[in-house]
Design a protein around this motif. Structure first.
Motif, short mmCIF file in Angstrom:
data_model
loop_
_atom_site.label_atom_id
_atom_site.label_comp_id
_atom_site.label_asym_id
_atom_site.label_seq_id
_atom_site.Cartn_x
_atom_site.Cartn_y
_atom_site.Cartn_z
N LEU A 56 -7.78 -4.66 3.18
CA LEU A 56 -7.53 -5.17 4.53
C LEU A 56 -6.61 -4.24 5.30
O LEU A 56 -5.63 -3.75 4.75
CB LEU A 56 -6.88 -6.56 4.46
CG LEU A 56 -7.73 -7.67 3.85
CD1 LEU A 56 -6.91 -8.93 3.71
CD2 LEU A 56 -8.94 -7.94 4.70
N PRO A 57 -6.93 -4.02 6.58
CA PRO A 57 -5.99 -3.23 7.39
C PRO A 57 -4.75 -4.06 7.68
O PRO A 57 -4.87 -5.26 7.87
CB PRO A 57 -6.78 -2.96 8.68
CG PRO A 57 -7.82 -4.01 8.74
CD PRO A 57 -8.11 -4.44 7.32
N PRO A 58 -3.57 -3.43 7.70
CA PRO A 58 -2.37 -4.20 8.02
C PRO A 58 -2.46 -4.75 9.43
O PRO A 58 -3.13 -4.18 10.28
CB PRO A 58 -1.23 -3.19 7.89
CG PRO A 58 -1.89 -1.87 7.91
CD PRO A 58 -3.30 -2.05 7.46
N GLU A 59 -1.80 -5.88 9.67
CA GLU A 59 -1.86 -6.51 10.98
C GLU A 59 -1.26 -5.59 12.04
O GLU A 59 -0.33 -4.84 11.77
CB GLU A 59 -1.07 -7.83 10.98
CG GLU A 59 -1.67 -8.87 10.05
CD GLU A 59 -3.04 -9.33 10.50
OE1 GLU A 59 -3.19 -9.77 11.64
OE2 GLU A 59 -3.97 -9.25 9.69
N ALA A 104 -15.77 -0.75 -0.62
CA ALA A 104 -16.10 0.15 0.49
C ALA A 104 -16.74 -0.62 1.64
O ALA A 104 -16.38 -0.44 2.80
CB ALA A 104 -17.05 1.25 0.00
N ILE A 105 -17.67 -1.50 1.30
CA ILE A 105 -18.37 -2.27 2.34
C ILE A 105 -17.41 -3.23 3.03
O ILE A 105 -17.40 -3.35 4.26
CB ILE A 105 -19.59 -3.00 1.73
CG1 ILE A 105 -20.68 -1.97 1.41
CG2 ILE A 105 -20.10 -4.09 2.66
CD1 ILE A 105 -21.82 -2.47 0.57
N ALA A 106 -16.57 -3.91 2.25
CA ALA A 106 -15.60 -4.84 2.85
C ALA A 106 -14.65 -4.11 3.80
O ALA A 106 -14.33 -4.60 4.89
CB ALA A 106 -14.81 -5.55 1.75
N LEU A 107 -14.24 -2.92 3.40
CA LEU A 107 -13.33 -2.11 4.22
C LEU A 107 -14.01 -1.70 5.53
O LEU A 107 -13.43 -1.83 6.61
CB LEU A 107 -12.90 -0.88 3.43
CG LEU A 107 -11.82 0.00 4.05
CD1 LEU A 107 -10.50 -0.76 4.15
CD2 LEU A 107 -11.62 1.25 3.22
N ALA A 108 -15.24 -1.21 5.43
CA ALA A 108 -15.97 -0.77 6.63
C ALA A 108 -16.29 -1.95 7.55
O ALA A 108 -16.21 -1.83 8.77
CB ALA A 108 -17.26 -0.05 6.21
#
Length: 201
Positions: free
Chosen positions: A61-64, A128-132
């Motif tokens: 997850l990207p940080p908020e 990888a897919i979740a990140l993209a």
């Protein structure tokens, strides 16, 4: 273990924000910490699972987004002097200038791209897919991000062909075309992948 399983361990629905993940993790590790439950093996196992889930989601997850402070200039004028002296110069304090939001988004984008490349090289396709997908949700108008997700889907589809999981492979290849429908090179490659499956697009 799927991405949804990691969310479930932390008592969250799939797609919860990083802030929710962090808050849930902090609350649950206090409850199941081995120091509090020294004789409970189930609590210890739960604590390990929580930590593993949090560490994984932290990488995916990207940080908020940190809300930038508004640029304020505060001017304080000293009270008028009582004696005959030169008036004091006004004190001016500047809060730090916030970084441009677009710059933050671009840094996030390219940092995520590096992580995506690592996941694909390590054949960690679900991550990888979740990140993209998370990056595209954040930057829906970005054509490059859309292309990265399409490539991640295609690579996953090809891996599934190799593993003889043909129905699943077909799903991922179709997702690749759907997410980036105007990419001619992608269409040609996916057409070849479908020929390997013995199917038409």
């Amino acid at each position: 273990m799927d991405l949804e399983d990691y969310y479930r361990i932390l008592g969250l629905r799939s797609g919860a924000s990083f802030t929710d993940v962090k808050a849930s993790y902090r609350r649950l590790v206090q409850q199941y910490h081995p120091d509090i439950n020294s004789d409970d093996l189930k609590a210890k196992d739960k604590f390990i699972a929580l930590t593993e889930a949090y560490k994984f989601l932290k990488t995916v997850l990207p940080p908020e987004e940190i809300k930038p402070k508004s640029r304020n200039v505060k001017t304080e004028v000293a009270s008028p002097p009582k004696m005959k002296t030169a008036p004091a110069a006004p004190k001016t304090t500047f809060t730090s200038v916030p970084p441009n939001l677009q710059d933050i988004e671009q840094r996030l984008k390219w940092k995520t791209y590096e992580q995506l490349q690592r996941f694909l090289q390590e054949k960690r396709f679900p991550q990888a897919i979740a990140l993209a997908e998370a990056l595209l949700a954040r930057l829906p108008a970005d054509g490059e991000v859309r292309q990265w997700l399409a490539i991640a889907y295609q690579i996953r589809g090809r891996a599934l062909i190799t593993e003889k999981q043909l129905p699943k492979a077909r799903i991922y290849l179709k997702k690749a075309l759907k997410i980036d429908p105007y990419n001619k090179a992608l269409w040609n490659e996916v057409r070849q992948d479908f020929q390997r499956l013995g199917l038409k697009i």
